[in-house]
Scaffold this motif. Structure first.
Motif, PDB file in Angstrom:
ATOM      1  N   ARG A  64       0.833  -1.213   0.000  1.00  0.00           N
ATOM      2  CA  ARG A  64       0.000   0.000   0.000  1.00  0.00           C
ATOM      3  C   ARG A  64       0.864   1.260   0.000  1.00  0.00           C
ATOM      4  N   ALA A  65       1.966   1.245   0.746  1.00  0.00           N
ATOM      5  CA  ALA A  65       2.834   2.424   0.804  1.00  0.00           C
ATOM      6  C   ALA A  65       3.521   2.663  -0.541  1.00  0.00           C
ATOM      7  N   ILE A  66       3.928   1.607  -1.198  1.00  0.00           N
ATOM      8  CA  ILE A  66       4.547   1.765  -2.520  1.00  0.00           C
ATOM      9  C   ILE A  66       3.539   2.334  -3.502  1.00  0.00           C
ATOM     10  N   ALA A  67       2.328   1.804  -3.489  1.00  0.00           N
ATOM     11  CA  ALA A  67       1.297   2.279  -4.417  1.00  0.00           C
ATOM     12  C   ALA A  67       0.951   3.740  -4.191  1.00  0.00           C
ATOM     13  N   ALA A  68       1.148   4.243  -2.984  1.00  0.00           N
ATOM     14  CA  ALA A  68       0.786   5.624  -2.657  1.00  0.00           C
ATOM     15  C   ALA A  68       1.860   6.630  -3.046  1.00  0.00           C
ATOM     16  N   LEU A  69       3.016   6.181  -3.518  1.00  0.00           N
ATOM     17  CA  LEU A  69       4.073   7.114  -3.896  1.00  0.00           C
ATOM     18  C   LEU A  69       3.605   8.008  -5.042  1.00  0.00           C
ATOM     19  N   GLY A  70       3.839   9.309  -4.905  1.00  0.00           N
ATOM     20  CA  GLY A  70       3.468  10.247  -5.956  1.00  0.00           C
ATOM     21  C   GLY A  70       4.422  11.423  -5.979  1.00  0.00           C
ATOM     22  N   PRO A  71       4.638  12.030  -7.157  1.00  0.00           N
ATOM     23  CA  PRO A  71       5.634  13.093  -7.300  1.00  0.00           C
ATOM     24  C   PRO A  71       5.095  14.488  -6.992  1.00  0.00           C
ATOM     25  N   GLU A  72       5.942  15.274  -6.307  1.00  0.00           N
ATOM     26  CA  GLU A  72       5.637  16.688  -6.075  1.00  0.00           C
ATOM     27  C   GLU A  72       6.866  17.344  -5.447  1.00  0.00           C
TER      28      GLU A  72
END
Length: 498
Positions: free
Chosen positions: A180-188
């Motif tokens: 779940r933590a990997i899937a939640a990675l997002g760029p900003e």
């Protein structure tokens, strides 16, 4: 585990007499057959009464163990070898070179060393789109292949560093949390690499002592632009982590990452560096990293070089070192089955008027994960004979050390040439690469053994390919030129055996 220098110096005379003596008790038959008058044995550092541990090189002949074969003991045979630039030396003071190499036996079935892996993902704005998608997919595939019992953590960095998963023992109940933590990675945001690296190293260091294989896997496409950002400072941070057993594998994606920083991380942590032209290459690189973790043959490895009387160690280029008095350590960290590692030691020698003399004692220290992480030590003593005949010095050059010198020094030249291409100084790049290629071809022509001839020729071919890349870059647009420079940097032979 520091060498007792006084005791070693007292033993030099005895070592000088040992070359013609019978093989010492405990010497393996394979090691004893390596060179006339050479003996070798390995010492478990936890033994009640440490014994002398010597594979001696008479007349400069390299104290090299034969190629190890798979067997029940990972330490069967001697892994460490060393030899001077020549079997002979002229009297007087001069600077010369000592070649050192480590050949880890090929991987074999045995107990796998538990690992602690800290995944560190650049989550700055430039990672949007396909880069982040591939980073998530590659990280998940990597975790899926790790066995239960390994420790995994996940951190990201943008404007600040963020802990996504604290160090967690993998198992059926925890894999879903990590996924779940990997899937939640997002760029900003921006790129605070320093804080991200500091957090990931802290995660790896937290691993229990049973998990001696500790690695940070960094995925980044950009340059640090928040917080301490110079290659020197980031390299120093990597070295502090390495002092506590943490190595860094850096995956530089695309054309915008700072290769000088990733170079510094690789050297500072005795780690590895990959240049990925496309984001989809992450999966194959992490697959290779997983394979190396699974074949770990040594942890906490370092080479300790103790100079003989009259010898001064000048330095070991492009290696992470630790000096204590006259002794220097080259810190290698975790090593895997089948790995070949070599280094070039620069020494200053005050050679006497005549006789045979030791150059240095070279000791490999490591812990053996297949045998309860027992400490082990192996040693070789490199020697030289004094002559007044310069022709004899030239005729009896040690071709293995000469090849090591040529490969390492031309690898450093290729890094410099990559920076020249990056800055548009194509004539300087061409001159450096041409000289490097010629040196390697000359070494290939001089070498007598097929192995050393082939190594030098392969390295020369790689430099020739870099020259072609540099020539093409001169006519390429800036974006393509940048990719060419990164390809040359990552293609240096300096990274091939790490």
């Amino acid at each position: 585990m520091r060498t007792m220098l006084a005791g070693l110096l007292m033993g030099w005379a005895a070592l000088g007499c040992a070359a013609g003596a019978a093989t010492a008790p405990g010497t393996s038959a394979a090691a004893a057959g390596g060179a006339p008058g050479a003996g070798a044995r390995e010492e478990g550092a936890a033994a009640a009464a440490p014994a002398a541990l010597v594979a001696e090189s008479r007349g400069g002949a390299a104290a090299e163990a034969p190629a190890p074969e798979p067997g029940p003991e990972p330490s069967g045979g001697v892994w460490i070898g060393a030899a001077g630039a020549s079997d002979f030396m002229l009297p007087g003071t001069r600077e010369t070179q000592l070649g050192v190499w480590v050949d880890v036996p090929a991987a074999r079935r045995g107990a796998r060393a538990p690992a602690a892996v800290a995944l560190l993902v650049d989550a700055s704005g430039s990672m949007q789109g396909a880069k982040m998608e591939h980073a998530r997919a590659a990280a998940q595939a990597f975790v899926d292949r790790l066995p239960d019992g390994d420790v995994v953590s996940l951190a990201s960095f943008a404007d600040t560093a963020e802990e996504r998963v604290a160090p967690t023992v993998l198992g059926p109940a925890t894999r879903t949390t990590v996924a779940r933590a990997i899937a939640a990675l997002g760029p900003e945001g921006s790129t605070n690499l320093f804080d991200g690296l500091r957090l990931a190293e802290r995660h790896a260091v937290m691993a229990p002592s049973t998990h001696a294989v500790r690695r940070v896997v960094l995925i980044s496409d950009g340059q640090a632009n928040i917080g301490p950002s110079s290659p020197d400072l980031l390299g120093a941070l990597a070295q502090r982590g390495a002092d506590r057993g943490v190595q860094i594998t850096s995956l530089g994606v695309g054309a915008d990452y700072d290769e000088r920083t990733l170079n510094a991380l690789a050297v500072g942590s005795s780690g590895r560096l990959y240049h990925l032209t496309e984001a989809h290459q992450m999966s194959s690189v992490l697959e290779r990293e997983l394979s190396l973790l699974q074949t770990t043959a040594a942890t906490g490895a370092f080479v300790e070089i103790v100079p003989a009387p009259g010898v001064e160690i000048v330095g070991v280029p492009n290696e992470r070192t630790d000096r204590s008095g006259d002794t220097i350590r080259v810190l290698l960290g975790t090593m895997f089955g089948g790995q070949h590692r070599e280094m070039l030691v620069r020494v200053r020698v005050a050679a006497p008027a005549a006789g045979s003399h030791p150059l240095a004692s070279v000791r490999l220290h490591f812990r053996d994960p297949e045998n309860g992480n027992v400490p082990r030590v192996q040693e070789v003593v490199a020697r030289y004979d004094v002559t007044s005949d310069p022709a004899l010095v030239a005729a009896r050059q040690n071709e293995k050390t000469q090849t090591i010198a040529a490969v390492i020094e031309t690898g450093m030249a290729q890094l410099e040439a990559a920076q020249d291409v990056n800055s548009g100084n194509f004539s300087a790049a061409e001159a450096k690469l041409a000289a490097a290629e010629e040196r390697l071809r000359q070494q290939a022509a001089r070498a007598q053994s097929a192995k050393e001839k082939g190594r030098a020729a392969d390295a020369a071919a790689a430099v020739a390919s870099a020259r072609q890349t540099a020539r093409a870059a001169a006519a390429a647009p800036p974006s393509a030129r940048r990719m060419d420079a990164l390809e040359m940097n990552s293609g240096s032979r300096l990274w091939s055996d790490r």
